[in-house]
Motif scaffolding. Structure first.
Motif, PDB file in Angstrom:
ATOM      1  N   GLY A 190       0.771  -1.229   0.000  1.00 32.23           N
ATOM      2  CA  GLY A 190       0.000   0.000   0.000  1.00 32.23           C
ATOM      3  C   GLY A 190       0.804   1.282   0.000  1.00 32.23           C
ATOM      4  O   GLY A 190       0.239   2.367   0.165  1.00 32.23           O
ATOM      5  N   ARG A 191       2.119   1.190  -0.181  1.00 33.83           N
ATOM      6  CA  ARG A 191       2.955   2.391  -0.221  1.00 33.83           C
ATOM      7  C   ARG A 191       3.055   2.900  -1.659  1.00 33.83           C
ATOM      8  O   ARG A 191       2.896   2.157  -2.614  1.00 33.83           O
ATOM      9  N   SER A 192       3.359   4.186  -1.793  1.00 33.98           N
ATOM     10  CA  SER A 192       3.595   4.796  -3.108  1.00 33.98           C
ATOM     11  C   SER A 192       4.717   5.814  -2.982  1.00 33.98           C
ATOM     12  O   SER A 192       4.840   6.504  -1.961  1.00 33.98           O
ATOM     13  N   GLY A 193       5.506   5.922  -4.037  1.00 35.89           N
ATOM     14  CA  GLY A 193       6.471   7.007  -4.146  1.00 35.89           C
ATOM     15  C   GLY A 193       5.890   8.077  -5.057  1.00 35.89           C
ATOM     16  O   GLY A 193       5.424   7.776  -6.154  1.00 35.89           O
ATOM     17  N   ILE A 194       5.873   9.322  -4.609  1.00 36.51           N
ATOM     18  CA  ILE A 194       5.328  10.428  -5.397  1.00 36.51           C
ATOM     19  C   ILE A 194       6.395  11.513  -5.488  1.00 36.51           C
ATOM     20  O   ILE A 194       6.888  12.001  -4.464  1.00 36.51           O
ATOM     21  N   GLY A 195       6.744  11.879  -6.721  1.00 33.86           N
ATOM     22  CA  GLY A 195       7.800  12.860  -6.922  1.00 33.86           C
ATOM     23  C   GLY A 195       7.416  13.911  -7.936  1.00 33.86           C
ATOM     24  O   GLY A 195       6.446  13.754  -8.691  1.00 33.86           O
ATOM     25  N   TYR A 196       8.180  14.973  -7.960  1.00 32.80           N
ATOM     26  CA  TYR A 196       7.961  16.077  -8.892  1.00 32.80           C
ATOM     27  C   TYR A 196       9.303  16.486  -9.484  1.00 32.80           C
ATOM     28  O   TYR A 196      10.311  16.595  -8.768  1.00 32.80           O
ATOM     29  N   VAL A 197       9.327  16.724 -10.803  1.00 34.35           N
ATOM     30  CA  VAL A 197      10.521  17.144 -11.519  1.00 34.35           C
ATOM     31  C   VAL A 197      10.247  18.493 -12.170  1.00 34.35           C
ATOM     32  O   VAL A 197       9.211  18.679 -12.828  1.00 34.35           O
ATOM     33  N   THR A 198      11.176  19.438 -11.987  1.00 32.53           N
ATOM     34  CA  THR A 198      11.033  20.753 -12.590  1.00 32.53           C
ATOM     35  C   THR A 198      12.425  21.330 -12.847  1.00 32.53           C
ATOM     36  O   THR A 198      13.438  20.732 -12.470  1.00 32.53           O
TER      37      THR A 198
END
Length: 472
Positions: A223-231
């Motif tokens: 039930g885990r997730s990795g959430i990332g943002y690239v800019t």
């Protein structure tokens, strides 16, 4: 240079590239020593694998172990890119699958598999220096954690799998270049019970664009997730002026996307928030007399298409094939190095071209699909939409790189591949879209030489190695 005998190989680095290269060579009967500076298990980002990884890991006998461990099977991806949304379903489009992995457990499992296959593994020892004689590496200095330094000088061949540390490319030869158009920043963290976009293939990653970058959502086991943002670095600097704490910037970015905010509405943030910058680069050479650089030690590409582990495993498996054939006297050293350099650089160039085109947002989904088609088939003739759709799924699967290495008839002409890359560069120069001009000068600084691989192909039976291609 072509008559050096290879019986003992030193692999520096115990991540996926080092473990796969070492395991494949040990299974071919070579004496392999692997030195790794960290104590495993240890954290690493890069959880999303591709079908090419499945094929390579199956070839070295570890795929069943990964299934038994309980890593989440990955069957594709869902892209929400500006006005377009589409699914990649590898089961129906390329007939394969992959995994989403916890890298601490995954990397440790691969390292132990190398040990199980006869590799002499030493951890918590940093290799700090490489000495050359006559242009070949002849010794390395090792510094154990809390111990006295020592020298290893009884190897015939060196494989640098030290990742971003870049023992050879960054610290010794100093031939690594950043990719100017991809000087981005990534911020990411982990969540419990986050949602995925509707219709996402089982275990699939979500890739979601924003006005100044893009997000990833990677489902993991339990039930885990990795959430990332690239800019871009400039955009991130603007956020930092408003939110001095990294955690505050990250949560601001999560709330700034209606889609990501919705996917995390019922989720719990687990932390911590991590940041990486300037992670896209390439070395001028991937090889030289007595050495090969594999995976992140040679190059890394923006994580948009989850290509990091693919390039690591593909280069490691190719390196093992080249060194194994060199060990058996089936090829000369220039032939082995030429095949490796050409094959690895082609794979990187193809993916770099597609990533650069995707950052040129204005061409849209159909443009991405047609570019993928040309990067595989080398033709500008428009094929049907379904075929181009499959081509995109195929390119990001990494499987075309394996096909081209093993089957000379599957290789598009190098000049076509380079032309597609240069076309992407021309488009970015003549428009205001994208984060900057694709830095193809860095990628193509070492020109792809068709003759370097035209005479051989990679084989896995009856032994892993290179086989001559009969003249046409």
């Amino acid at each position: 240079m072509g008559k050096h005998t290879v019986t003992k190989v030193l692999v520096v680095g115990g991540g996926p590239a080092g473990s796969v290269a070492a395991t494949a060579l040990a299974r071919e009967g070579l004496d392999v020593v692997l030195v790794e500076k960290a104590r495993f298990p240890r954290y690493h980002v890069g959880e999303s694998l591709t079908p090419s990884c499945f094929a390579i890991l199956d070839a070295i006998g570890v795929a069943d172990k990964l299934d038994r461990h309980g890593f989440l099977p990955k069957h594709g991806a869902t892209f929400h890119w500006d006005a377009d949304t589409w699914n990649v379903d590898w089961g129906t489009q390329v007939g394969s699958r992959a995994w989403q992995v916890d890298r601490a457990a995954f990397d440790h499992l691969l390292l132990e598999h190398a040990r199980d296959n006869g590799v002499d593994v030493t951890t918590e020892v940093a290799v700090t220096d490489v000495s050359f004689t006559g242009g070949r590496p002849v010794s390395v200095r090792c510094v154990p954690s809390g111990g006295k330094s020592y020298v290893i000088d009884d190897f015939d061949f060196l494989i640098d799998a030290t990742g971003r540390t870049g023992l050879l490319s960054a610290r010794t030869l100093r031939n690594r270049r950043p990719l100017e158009n991809l000087r981005n920043i990534a911020a990411w963290s982990y969540w419990a019970d986050a949602d995925l976009l509707p219709g996402t293939p089982t275990g699939g990653i979500n890739v979601i664009s924003s006005p100044e970058g893009w997000y990833w959502v990677i489902p993991l086991a339990q039930g885990r997730s990795g959430i990332g943002y690239v800019t871009s670095k400039d955009a991130f600097a603007r956020h930092r002026r408003r939110h001095t704490a990294t955690d505050a910037i990250y949560h601001h970015l999560i709330r700034a996307s209606p889609l990501i905010n919705g996917l995390t509405a019922s989720a719990r943030h687990l932390g911590p928030v991590r940041v990486e910058t300037d992670y896209s680069y390439i070395a001028d050479e991937f090889s030289g007399p007595g050495y090969l650089t594999v995976g992140d030690a040679a190059c890394f590409l923006d994580p948009l298409l989850s290509t990091g582990v693919h390039l690591a495993l593909f280069s490691a498996f190719t390196a093992a094939a080249c060194v194994a054939s060199l060990h058996r006297g089936e090829v000369t050293e220039p032939e082995a190095l030429g095949f490796f350099e050409h094959t690895f650089r082609r794979a990187y160039t193809r993916l770099f071209a597609l990533v650069s085109v995707m950052y040129e947002r204005y061409i849209g989904q159909d443009g991405f699909f047609r570019t993928s088609d040309r990067l595989i088939h080398g033709t500008a003739t428009r094929r049907d939409d379904a075929a181009s759709d499959r081509a995109f799924a195929d390119v990001i699967s990494g499987l075309p790189d394996l096909r081209e290495a093993t089957d000379a008839t599957a290789r598009i002409l190098t000049d076509r591949l380079i032309r597609e890359a240069l076309d992407a560069q021309h488009r970015s120069i003549t428009t205001d879209h994208g984060p900057g001009r694709p830095d193809f000068a860095a990628v193509l600084n070492n020109p792809l030489n068709e003759a370097a691989s035209a005479r051989h192909r990679l084989v896995t039976t009856p032994r892993l190695g290179l086989r001559p291609i009969p003249p046409a």
